[in-house]
Design a protein around this motif. Structure first.
Motif, short mmCIF file in Angstrom:
data_model
loop_
_atom_site.label_atom_id
_atom_site.label_comp_id
_atom_site.label_asym_id
_atom_site.label_seq_id
_atom_site.Cartn_x
_atom_site.Cartn_y
_atom_site.Cartn_z
N TRP A 125 68.35 -19.12 142.06
CA TRP A 125 69.50 -18.23 142.15
C TRP A 125 69.88 -17.67 140.78
N ILE A 126 69.75 -18.50 139.74
CA ILE A 126 70.02 -18.01 138.39
C ILE A 126 69.05 -16.88 138.05
N LEU A 130 70.08 -13.01 137.11
CA LEU A 130 69.63 -12.39 135.87
C LEU A 130 68.94 -11.06 136.15
N THR A 131 68.15 -11.00 137.23
CA THR A 131 67.46 -9.78 137.58
C THR A 131 68.43 -8.69 138.03
N HIS A 264 67.39 -0.90 127.88
CA HIS A 264 66.06 -1.39 128.24
C HIS A 264 65.76 -2.73 127.57
N VAL A 265 66.19 -2.87 126.33
CA VAL A 265 65.97 -4.13 125.61
C VAL A 265 66.70 -5.28 126.29
N ILE A 266 67.97 -5.05 126.64
CA ILE A 266 68.75 -6.07 127.33
C ILE A 266 68.11 -6.43 128.66
N SER A 267 67.70 -5.41 129.40
CA SER A 267 67.09 -5.65 130.72
C SER A 267 65.83 -6.49 130.61
N LEU A 268 64.98 -6.15 129.67
CA LEU A 268 63.72 -6.87 129.52
C LEU A 268 63.95 -8.32 129.10
N LEU A 269 64.92 -8.55 128.22
CA LEU A 269 65.23 -9.92 127.81
C LEU A 269 65.74 -10.74 128.99
N LEU A 270 66.57 -10.13 129.84
CA LEU A 270 67.07 -10.82 131.02
C LEU A 270 65.93 -11.15 131.99
N LEU A 271 64.98 -10.24 132.13
CA LEU A 271 63.85 -10.48 133.03
C LEU A 271 62.97 -11.62 132.52
N ILE A 272 62.73 -11.64 131.23
CA ILE A 272 61.92 -12.72 130.64
C ILE A 272 62.60 -14.07 130.88
#
Length: 346
Positions: A125-126, A130-131, A264-272
């Motif tokens: 769920w976390i 995040l996604t 985009h940077v924030i999004s990619l860090l959250l996905l990782i």
């Protein structure tokens, strides 16, 4: 099988991620129906060598037990999903679309809990949350046109969410057979519609390019995702697949020089971070397995696969796929909602 499933999910995401910028290029020469049709035909064609060896399994997809699932896979995953995606792709830059595609994870998680007995622990769920935040962060940099695209792509993701669960639960056929049927039928329908509404012919080099992209980014990607989803569950497999935007964004900047945005940077860090989190499993309880006969990719390294082989050509030490029987078993261990663990919880 966890390691194999994780690698398969990550490779699936990579192959699908590179499709977004290439699709953006191809849309300059094709309408959305034509491109969707060619991509899925490419996926089906790529499976022909495997189908020639196990062609009889295609009939199992249209058996009484699988007919509804197979029909849903073709309708939602092969027809509606890609069409909505390509329409949305016309109205936004390819980098943002690549990240919005992770709404498929949210759709898969919600549909799984509500309808498909997909048990999600706190770490999963976390990862889902995040996604969601990654998608929201991206939308801030796009404005009104970006919102329209986001809605279209969200609709596509819910179509693929249904497809993901139906595919993960399809028993009795290999991932290659599922991909071949979906690719061939969805490809023919979409391409026929696209040709009928187009006033110009398609150049041979454009057709060839679209088929190649479809073979790799749809065909092999789908097969790898099915292997992952059948072994760790559709939602967790989808989180691994969610690495697709990492590659889509990188290639979008290279091919289109899309404007760089801090979101985009924030999004990619959250996905990782989401991918890292879901590899921590906490779901464990006593459960009972009823006797079951089915086919899927597996290894003989757990309590569920201790059967012997009449075919001496099969190496039990390596991953393989064939029809096998599971005896009734009650035990306790940490587990994912794979093909063997779609049970109800008290």
């Amino acid at each position: 099988m966890k390691k194999t499933a994780i690698i398969a999910g990550l490779l699936s995401g990579f192959l699908f991620g590179v499709a977004t910028p290439f699709s953006k290029l191809l849309l300059a020469h094709l309408n959305s129906f034509q491109l969707a049709g060619l991509l899925y035909l490419g996926a089906g064609i790529a499976m022909i060598p495997s189908i020639m060896k196990t062609g009889g399994q295609i009939k199992l997809l249209f058996s009484k037990s699988n007919l509804v699932r197979t029909s849903g896979i073709i309708l939602f995953g092969g027809l509606l999903g890609p069409l909505l995606l390509l329409v949305g792709l016309r109205a936004a830059n390819a980098a943002s679309v690549s990240i919005w595609l992770n709404m498929e994870l949210v759709a898969t998680a919600v549909l799984g809990v509500l309808f498909f007995k997909d048990s999600l622990d706190k770490f999963t769920w976390i990862g889902v949350i995040l996604t969601v935040f990654a998608g929201v962060a991206t939308s801030f940099g796009e404005g009104v046109s970006g919102l329209t695209s986001a809605l279209l792509i969200t609709a596509a993701c819910f179509c693929w969410g249904i497809d993901n669960h139906l595919t993960a639960l399809t028993d009795g056929a290999t991932p290659q057979a599922v991909t071949f049927v979906k690719g061939l039928m969805a490809g023919i329908v979409n391409l026929a519609i696209g040709v009928s509404i187009s006033a110009s012919s398609i150049a041979f080099n454009i057709v060839a390019a679209a088929l190649i992209v479809g073979g790799f980014s749809y065909g092999f990607s789908i097969v790898l995702y099915v292997i992952s989803a059948q072994n760790i569950g559709a939602t967790r497999g989808q989180i691994l697949f969610a690495t697709a935007p990492l590659w889509g964004v990188i290639l979008s900047y290279i091919f289109f020089q899309d404007s760089f945005h801090w979101t985009h940077v924030i999004s990619l860090l959250l996905l990782i971070l989401a991918v890292v989190v879901i590899n921590m499993i906490s779901h464990k309880h006593q459960h009972t397995h009823e006797m079951l006969e089915h086919i899927h990719y597996h290894k003989h390294n757990d309590e569920h696969h201790d059967h012997s082989h009449d075919d001496e050509s099969i190496n039990p030490a390596k991953g393989h796929s064939h029809m096998h029987t599971h005896q009734s078993l009650t035990h306790t261990h940490p587990h994912y909602p794979d093909l063997h663990h779609r049970h109800k919880h008290e």
